[in-house]
Design a protein around this motif. Structure first.
Motif, PDB file in Angstrom:
ATOM      1  N   SER A  37       0.831  -1.206   0.000  1.00  0.00           N
ATOM      2  CA  SER A  37       0.000   0.000   0.000  1.00  0.00           C
ATOM      3  C   SER A  37       0.865   1.255   0.000  1.00  0.00           C
ATOM      4  CB  SER A  37      -0.926  -0.001   1.218  1.00  0.00           C
ATOM      5  OG  SER A  37      -0.175  -0.022   2.418  1.00  0.00           O
ATOM      6  N   SER A  40       1.077   4.504  -2.805  1.00  0.00           N
ATOM      7  CA  SER A  40       0.977   5.915  -2.425  1.00  0.00           C
ATOM      8  C   SER A  40       2.163   6.715  -2.950  1.00  0.00           C
ATOM      9  CB  SER A  40       0.890   6.035  -0.894  1.00  0.00           C
ATOM     10  OG  SER A  40      -0.247   5.377  -0.393  1.00  0.00           O
ATOM     11  N   LEU A  92       2.044   7.234  -6.791  1.00  0.00           N
ATOM     12  CA  LEU A  92       1.111   8.267  -7.225  1.00  0.00           C
ATOM     13  C   LEU A  92       1.671   9.673  -7.021  1.00  0.00           C
ATOM     14  CD1 LEU A  92      -2.233   6.748  -5.886  1.00  0.00           C
ATOM     15  CD2 LEU A  92      -1.341   6.710  -8.228  1.00  0.00           C
ATOM     16  N   TRP A 147      -6.916  20.736  -1.541  1.00  0.00           N
ATOM     17  CA  TRP A 147      -7.101  19.291  -1.389  1.00  0.00           C
ATOM     18  C   TRP A 147      -6.860  18.804   0.049  1.00  0.00           C
ATOM     19  CZ3 TRP A 147      -9.321  16.221  -4.861  1.00  0.00           C
ATOM     20  CH2 TRP A 147      -9.229  14.842  -4.694  1.00  0.00           C
ATOM     21  N   LEU A 156     -11.281  11.428   0.082  1.00  0.00           N
ATOM     22  CA  LEU A 156     -10.547  11.941  -1.079  1.00  0.00           C
ATOM     23  C   LEU A 156      -9.097  12.290  -0.721  1.00  0.00           C
ATOM     24  CD1 LEU A 156     -13.286  14.247  -2.660  1.00  0.00           C
ATOM     25  CD2 LEU A 156     -12.451  12.059  -3.552  1.00  0.00           C
ATOM     26  N   ARG A 157      -8.874  12.698   0.513  1.00  0.00           N
ATOM     27  CA  ARG A 157      -7.518  13.090   0.906  1.00  0.00           C
ATOM     28  C   ARG A 157      -6.560  11.922   0.943  1.00  0.00           C
ATOM     29  NH1 ARG A 157     -10.076  16.331   4.912  1.00  0.00           N
ATOM     30  NH2 ARG A 157      -9.391  14.868   6.534  1.00  0.00           N
ATOM     31  N   THR A 158      -7.056  10.700   0.831  1.00  0.00           N
ATOM     32  CA  THR A 158      -6.149   9.560   0.771  1.00  0.00           C
ATOM     33  C   THR A 158      -5.328   9.566  -0.521  1.00  0.00           C
ATOM     34  OG1 THR A 158      -7.914   8.181  -0.159  1.00  0.00           O
ATOM     35  CG2 THR A 158      -7.622   8.142   2.236  1.00  0.00           C
ATOM     36  N   ALA A 159      -5.842  10.239  -1.561  1.00  0.00           N
ATOM     37  CA  ALA A 159      -5.078  10.400  -2.803  1.00  0.00           C
ATOM     38  C   ALA A 159      -4.130  11.582  -2.651  1.00  0.00           C
ATOM     39  CB  ALA A 159      -6.019  10.636  -3.976  1.00  0.00           C
ATOM     40  N   PRO A 160      -2.905  11.493  -3.156  1.00  0.00           N
ATOM     41  CA  PRO A 160      -1.957  12.603  -3.029  1.00  0.00           C
ATOM     42  C   PRO A 160      -2.467  13.860  -3.716  1.00  0.00           C
ATOM     43  CG  PRO A 160      -0.846  10.582  -3.735  1.00  0.00           C
ATOM     44  CD  PRO A 160      -2.315  10.320  -3.816  1.00  0.00           C
ATOM     45  N   LEU A 187      -1.130  14.380  -7.358  1.00  0.00           N
ATOM     46  CA  LEU A 187      -1.823  13.584  -8.377  1.00  0.00           C
ATOM     47  C   LEU A 187      -3.211  14.151  -8.655  1.00  0.00           C
ATOM     48  CD1 LEU A 187      -1.876  10.996 -10.140  1.00  0.00           C
ATOM     49  CD2 LEU A 187      -2.926   9.841  -8.175  1.00  0.00           C
ATOM     50  N   ALA A 188      -3.935  14.526  -7.601  1.00  0.00           N
ATOM     51  CA  ALA A 188      -5.281  15.071  -7.782  1.00  0.00           C
ATOM     52  C   ALA A 188      -5.240  16.368  -8.589  1.00  0.00           C
ATOM     53  CB  ALA A 188      -5.924  15.314  -6.418  1.00  0.00           C
ATOM     54  N   LEU A 243      -4.584  15.541 -12.259  1.00  0.00           N
ATOM     55  CA  LEU A 243      -5.740  14.881 -12.860  1.00  0.00           C
ATOM     56  C   LEU A 243      -6.876  15.865 -13.130  1.00  0.00           C
ATOM     57  CD1 LEU A 243      -5.928  11.492 -10.902  1.00  0.00           C
ATOM     58  CD2 LEU A 243      -5.239  11.856 -13.280  1.00  0.00           C
TER      59      LEU A 243
END
Length: 798
Positions: free
Chosen positions: A24, A28, A31, A186, A197-201, A204-205, A208
């Motif tokens: 995991s 992270s 990404l 973010w 949503l904050r689990t995604a860097p 990257l957000a 995207l």
């Protein structure tokens, strides 16, 4: 009698099995690394694929060969300016060749074990270098954010910026604005969905979202262009002026090495500070900096040979790796594998990304390198001129030149501090003359010191207040000669530190050769000799007897007048200590010195090995139990500390006995058997029960064997340890285990257990390293000893 052998302590087996937490964490980090690698490649002017190559090689090669298991390596912003300058000067293929040579240089430095020496560079210079690079990056990328093209230098970018601001490109500015907005908002999204949503860097957000908006709106913008791998540029042999090529290699080597090593040290601190079951179950070894330097060198050789950017350890990705729960180097390796797969499979998706989005991302990274927390820290240590000079040098002239300017200013500041000593004298209301010396006393300050001391009248009482921490021989001789002359003319002299505490004076008049102004005692004789003073006091004998008599006489002369009033009060009121301090009888352990305590503060119990026999133990020494009962029930102390120390002879004797065989029935051995549970704890046991090899009479039999084969630190598994380093040897490991074990023995005493349960008594563990004069306190988890840091007014633990 049957003797059971506990598990042998040996070097832990090396395991490279992936853990679910590593999987995991690797996702992270991947990404985060993917957009950053493209953005850094864009900022340098290199082919965008070069960033992906460096990220994959940094993850796989350094992950397998490096000495910092959780550090993530790849293209870093710290080398952006250097790489861009080299590409403009020599071209991309030659720059790849220079990267290979720099990697060879890093391997050579790692082989000669100079990694720790690189950390001697002032933090002000390192932070200034990174801040200067950040300013240069931000200025260059701001032009791309506005829809233009950057110039060749930071100064040119700054001069051209007003014109660029007057004519921005709307589409590029819109995409960049969206990227910046997502980056800022973010991490602050509220609510349940926000947490999800904050689990995604954020990086990257941002890319995207900006890519999706640009695609949906049909904006015509320059986008990522990844050419076919068949046309990927490979390195060529460096050619050009030899001096210029050597300077280029030196710059890459210096910056990449220092940044990687500093990042490795930071990752060590993050990993050691982690809490929770996973952190305690999977202890990450401390970084081997020389091995890390060799791993970075190998990665730069491979990256340069494959047409990639220079590789360094990256603090941002490494911190994300630690926080994501990585427990081994496999997270770093797998992140490199994901980057490699993305470079081959996600080419179509990557080519949708607008360059303006990547430029905005890298611009934010550049701004973040200008860290205000670092500026405050540097200012607090009075090194802001070094920081500012380094920043200016990097921005104006370049990285290597800026670092050279920073080093020159740092040397000048150090010399100024060494030479700049202020000496003043003023008369107190009571007629005493106070001489204040602010700064270090060296031969350069002797004329100023002599002039000021000459202003003190004969027969006056003089107080010399020393605020510095260093005095060379010339200054000492000058002060000592003035003191002798002043005393000869009927005056008196008191020498104090900055806090007003008296510093004891050397007793040279008695014929002794002593260390001057030792703060916790009057003197420490190295060559005791007979004196008139000893004869006057009736001292007889030789050697230690004369030294003891002289020490008593010095106490009566110097110390007794200062403590007589306090001791008289204690004699009237009785002792009321708040603390029971149980420590070893070792003569090097001066309890009043290391605890800064005075008369009446500590109720002290000393014995060989700082042992606490269990109640009712066969042939137990009741003196320790009696002292504990008296301190807890009669004196009602509020805390008890068990203090071990480095180089303990009792612990060494216990380890020596671990080789097995019958033991002599000497008083010392009968006493040391109370330390056998500590041996068992060190070997992997957790308590006093089930002790190996204790005979039915409690006196004979073999103690636990297999202890002498321990590896570095004297341990095979987990156990009591020091927070910021491994145990130096098996003796230190046993000393730490012994402190924890004796705390458990304390709880076996009924009076102690009762008051601990009531909440009126606290137990503490302490370890003192004699050679380093460093104290460590046992933390709340009862397994980690934390370093006690120096502070003003209140003690804190580092």
């Amino acid at each position: 009698m049957t003797t059971h052998t506990p598990p042998r302590l040996g070097r832990p087996g090396r395991r490279f099995r992936p853990h679910p937490a590593d999987l995991s964490a690797s996702v992270s980090v991947f990404l985060i690394a993917l957009p950053l690698s493209l953005g850094i490649a864009l900022a340098t002017g290199a082919p965008l694929q070069a960033g992906l190559v460096a990220a994959a090689v940094g993850g796989i090669v350094v992950g397998l060969l490096g000495g910092a298991p959780l550090q993530v390596s790849g293209p870093a912003a710290g080398l952006t300016v250097i790489t861009a300058d080299l590409i403009q000067t020599y071209g991309w293929r030659v720059t790849c060749g220079l990267t290979v040579v720099a990697g060879l240089a890093q391997i050579a430095l790692g082989c000669v074990r100079v990694a720790r020496s690189a950390l001697a560079i002032s933090p002000a210079i390192v932070h200034g270098m990174l801040a200067g690079i950040g300013v240069t990056i931000a200025l260059a990328q701001l032009h791309i954010v506005l829809g233009g093209s950057p110039e060749s230098s930071a100064i040119a970018n700054a001069l051209e910026l007003p014109e660029q601001l007057m004519d921005p490109h709307p589409a590029a500015l819109s995409v960049s604005g969206i990227t910046l907005a997502v980056l800022l908002l973010w991490p602050r999204m509220p609510g349940k969905w926000g947490r999800l949503l904050r689990t995604a860097p954020a990086a990257l957000a941002a890319v995207l979202v900006a890519t999706a908006v640009a695609a949906l709106a049909g904006l015509q913008l320059p986008r990522v262009d990844l050419p076919s791998w068949r046309s990927h540029a490979l390195p060529e042999l460096p050619h050009g002026p030899l001096l210029g090529l050597a300077a280029a290699v030196l710059t890459i080597t210096l910056v990449a090495s220092v940044e990687s090593l500093l990042s490795a040290v930071a990752v060590d601190r993050l990993a050691s500070a982690r809490k929770g079951p996973s952190a305690s179950e999977h202890r990450v070894p401390r970084a081997d900096l020389d091995r890390e330097l060799r791993g970075q060198g190998a990665a730069n050789i491979v990256s340069g040979a494959l047409g990639g950017l220079p590789v360094t350890g990256v603090a941002v990705r490494s911190a994300a790796n630690v926080r994501a729960g990585a427990v081994s180097r496999w997270s770093t390796v797998m992140h490199g594998v994901w980057v490699m797969l993305a470079a081959g499979v996600l080419v179509g998706a990557l080519e949708l990304i607008p360059l303006a989005a990547l430029a905005a991302l890298v611009m934010v990274i550049g701004v973040q390198m200008l860290n205000f927390a670092h500026i405050r820290n540097v200012h607090r240590h009075r090194e802001f001129p070094v920081y500012a000079a380094t920043v200016a040098g990097v921005v104006v002239a370049g990285v290597l030149e800026g670092v050279a300017v920073g080093i020159a200013v740092a040397v000048a500041v150090a010399l100024h501090r060494l030479a700049h000593t202020r000496v003043s004298v003023e008369q107190e209301p009571d007629g005493a003359h106070r001489v204040r010396v602010r700064g270090q006393l060296t031969f350069l300050a002797v004329p100023r010191l002599s002039r000021t001391l000459g202003q003190v009248p004969d027969q006056a009482h003089a107080i010399v207040e020393l605020h510095g921490s260093f005095m060379d021989h010339a200054a000492y001789e000058s002060l000592q000669h003035w003191r002798d002359a002043h005393l000869a003319h009927g005056g008196t002299v008191t020498i104090t530190g900055r806090d007003g505490q008296r510093i004891a004076e050397p007793a040279s008049e008695g014929g002794h050769h002593c260390r001057p102004w030792t703060p916790w005692r009057n003197h420490a004789c190295t060559q005791p000799a007979a004196s008139d003073e000893q004869q006057a006091t009736g001292a007889k004998g030789s050697g230690g007897n004369r030294q003891l008599a002289s020490g008593l006489s010095a106490f009566q002369r110097n110390t007794a007048p200062l403590v007589r009033e306090e001791l008289a009060r204690l004699a009237r009121e009785g002792q009321r200590p708040s603390h029971l301090f149980l420590t070893c009888a070792d003569s090097r352990l001066v309890t009043s010195m290391i605890t800064s305590s005075g008369p009446g503060d500590l109720f002290t119990v000393r014995n060989v090995g700082n042992l606490v026999p269990l109640p009712g133990a066969e042939s137990s020494d009741d003196s320790v139990a009696a002292a504990i009962e008296y301190a807890v029930d009669v004196l009602e102390v509020s805390s008890i500390t068990v203090c071990g120390h480095s180089g303990c002879g009792a612990m060494q004797a216990l380890l020596d006995s671990a080789r097995g065989g019958p033991q002599p029935r000497t008083p010392l051995w009968r006493w040391l058997r109370h330390g056998w549970p500590s041996l068992e704890r060190m070997a992997g046991g957790r308590g006093p029960g089930g002790l190996t090899g204790v005979g039915s009479d409690g006196l004979t039999g073999a103690v636990p064997v297999g202890l002498m084969g321990a590896g570095p630190g004297g341990r095979t598994g987990e156990g009591p340890r020091i927070a910021d380093r491994l145990a130096a040897d098996a003796v230190e490991k046993l000393c730490l285990a012994n402190v924890v074990q004796q705390l458990e023995h304390l709880m076996a005493h009924e009076a102690v257990a009762r008051r601990v349960v009531e909440g009126s008594l606290e137990l503490h563990g302490m370890y003192f390293h004699v050679g380093e004069a460093q104290a460590y306190l046992l933390g709340e988890d009862a397994e980690v000893f934390a370093r006690v840091a120096p502070s003003v007014g209140e003690q804190t633990m580092a």
